[in-house]
Design an enzyme around this catalytic site. Structure first.
Site, PDB file in Angstrom:
ATOM      1  CD  GLU A  90      -1.650  -2.531   1.621  1.00  0.00           C
ATOM      2  OE1 GLU A  90      -0.871  -1.829   3.225  1.00  0.00           O
ATOM      3  OE2 GLU A  90      -2.434  -3.203   2.575  1.00  0.00           O
ATOM      4  CE1 TYR A 102       7.842   0.893  -3.218  1.00  0.00           C
ATOM      5  CE2 TYR A 102       5.890   2.573  -3.240  1.00  0.00           C
ATOM      6  CZ  TYR A 102       6.984   1.488  -2.660  1.00  0.00           C
ATOM      7  OH  TYR A 102       7.356   1.425  -1.777  1.00  0.00           O
TER       8      TYR A 102
HETATM    9  C1  LIG Z   1      10.183   6.510  -2.015  1.00  0.00           C
HETATM   10  C2  LIG Z   1      11.493   6.353  -1.665  1.00  0.00           C
HETATM   11  C3  LIG Z   1      11.950   5.118  -0.958  1.00  0.00           C
HETATM   12  C4  LIG Z   1      13.001   6.087  -3.187  1.00  0.00           C
HETATM   13  O1  LIG Z   1      14.126   5.653  -2.803  1.00  0.00           O
HETATM   14  P1  LIG Z   1      15.351   6.525  -3.542  1.00  0.00           P
HETATM   15  O2  LIG Z   1      16.250   5.441  -2.722  1.00  0.00           O
HETATM   16  O3  LIG Z   1      15.545   7.553  -3.772  1.00  0.00           O
HETATM   17  O4  LIG Z   1      14.868   5.170  -5.118  1.00  0.00           O
HETATM   18  P2  LIG Z   1      15.516   5.249  -5.901  1.00  0.00           P
HETATM   19  O5  LIG Z   1      17.543   6.288  -6.111  1.00  0.00           O
HETATM   20  O6  LIG Z   1      15.787   3.948  -6.543  1.00  0.00           O
HETATM   21  O7  LIG Z   1      14.557   5.755  -7.329  1.00  0.00           O
HETATM   22  C5  LIG Z   1      13.731   5.218  -8.756  1.00  0.00           C
HETATM   23  C6  LIG Z   1      12.978   5.343  -9.072  1.00  0.00           C
HETATM   24  O8  LIG Z   1      12.010   6.216  -8.395  1.00  0.00           O
HETATM   25  C7  LIG Z   1      11.279   7.424  -8.640  1.00  0.00           C
HETATM   26  N1  LIG Z   1      11.643   8.130  -7.948  1.00  0.00           N
HETATM   27  C8  LIG Z   1      12.631   8.230  -6.480  1.00  0.00           C
HETATM   28  N2  LIG Z   1      12.192   9.635  -6.079  1.00  0.00           N
HETATM   29  C9  LIG Z   1      12.193  10.390  -7.359  1.00  0.00           C
HETATM   30  C10 LIG Z   1      11.868  11.700  -6.690  1.00  0.00           C
HETATM   31  N3  LIG Z   1      12.207  12.322  -5.503  1.00  0.00           N
HETATM   32  N4  LIG Z   1      11.002  12.262  -7.969  1.00  0.00           N
HETATM   33  C11 LIG Z   1      10.374  11.845  -8.913  1.00  0.00           C
HETATM   34  N5  LIG Z   1      10.380  10.170  -9.069  1.00  0.00           N
HETATM   35  C12 LIG Z   1      11.227   9.757  -7.341  1.00  0.00           C
HETATM   36  C13 LIG Z   1      11.770   6.920 -10.153  1.00  0.00           C
HETATM   37  O9  LIG Z   1      11.535   6.805 -11.397  1.00  0.00           O
HETATM   38  C14 LIG Z   1      13.486   6.765  -9.174  1.00  0.00           C
HETATM   39  O10 LIG Z   1      14.596   6.332 -11.102  1.00  0.00           O
HETATM   40  P3  LIG Z   1      15.508   7.553 -11.807  1.00  0.00           P
HETATM   41  O11 LIG Z   1      16.084   8.396 -10.684  1.00  0.00           O
HETATM   42  O12 LIG Z   1      15.911   6.633 -12.874  1.00  0.00           O
HETATM   43  O13 LIG Z   1      14.396   8.793 -12.653  1.00  0.00           O
HETATM   44  C15 LIG Z   1      12.397   7.218  -0.862  1.00  0.00           C
HETATM   45  O14 LIG Z   1      12.067   8.850  -1.229  1.00  0.00           O
HETATM   46  C16 LIG Z   1      12.275   6.845   0.334  1.00  0.00           C
HETATM   47  O15 LIG Z   1      12.365   7.088   1.619  1.00  0.00           O
HETATM   48  N6  LIG Z   1      10.640   8.356   0.755  1.00  0.00           N
HETATM   49  C17 LIG Z   1       9.975   8.116   1.785  1.00  0.00           C
HETATM   50  C18 LIG Z   1       9.239   6.806   2.948  1.00  0.00           C
HETATM   51  C19 LIG Z   1       8.555   6.052   2.096  1.00  0.00           C
HETATM   52  O16 LIG Z   1       7.644   6.917   1.045  1.00  0.00           O
HETATM   53  N7  LIG Z   1       8.709   5.524   1.209  1.00  0.00           N
HETATM   54  C20 LIG Z   1       7.633   4.668   0.254  1.00  0.00           C
HETATM   55  C21 LIG Z   1       6.574   4.034   1.419  1.00  0.00           C
HETATM   56  S1  LIG Z   1       5.343   2.757   0.860  1.00  0.00           S
END
Ligand SMILES: CC(C)(COP(=O)(O)OP(=O)(O)OC[C@H]1O[C@@H](n2cnc3c(N)ncnc32)[C@H](O)[C@@H]1OP(=O)(O)O)[C@@H](O)C(=O)NCCC(=O)NCCS
Length: 145
Positions: A90, A102
């Protein structure tokens, strides 16, 4: 984990949520690399024919370095080990970053849970339910009767 959780979310899991998850036997992974501190973590529950991803978090200073994608790939490998054909989760409707992550990874939106999360000013926010089909290696043919 609590420190990272509190930095990453407006409505973080409590210490009790983590303790309960670990006591329940859910799988948890901590992501470390050459940098000091915790880069991220994931918690998942293996059910019958499915894995439910309960928490996926990357420490704010370490975001956008590919860690979430890497952890999702590791989770898919774990689903294969468990012979689970589906990974699901979710996510808040307002969490555009996570929904983009995702969606690009291949998850599909399959439903909504109304008022699932706490939100500001005592309100509630919907969750989007997303699922990913896992390709499992073909097993041995079923025995002939
Ligand atoms: C969401 C989260 C897990 C992404 O982690 P991350 O390590 O920054 O993500 P990645 O670097 O692996 O990014 C993979 C892809 O996700 C998307 N993405 C990640 N951060 C993004 C941002 N700030 N804006 C837009 N797209 C984003 C992009 O498609 C990205 O690919 P790209 O860099 O080639 O464009 C992180 O921002 C986080 O921990 N957020 C707070 C907690 C949360 O919301 N967890 C999910 C709960 S369901």
């Amino acid at each position: 984990m609590l420190e990272v959780e509190r930095a990453a979310y407006e409505f973080p899991w409590s210490r009790g949520n983590f303790v309960d998850s670990l006591h329940a036997g859910y799988a948890a992974w901590l992501l470390h690399d050459e940098h000091p501190g915790l880069a991220g973590y994931a918690i998942a529950m293996a059910g019958v024919d499915e894995v439910h991803l309960l928490n996926l978090t990357v420490a704010p200073p370490r975001q956008r370095e590919g860690h979430a994608r890497w952890m999702l790939e590791a989770l898919v490998a774990w689903c294969r080990l468990k012979a689970a054909p589906m990974l699901w989760l979710e996510v808040r409707t307002s969490n555009a970053r996570a929904r983009t992550l995702y969606g690009r990874f291949g998850f599909r939106e399959i439903g909504t849970r109304r008022a699932y999360y706490p939100a500001a000013q005592g309100r509630r926010e919907d969750a989007v339910v997303m699922s990913l089909a896992i390709d499992l290696p073909a097993g041995p043919p079923a025995p002939r009767r």
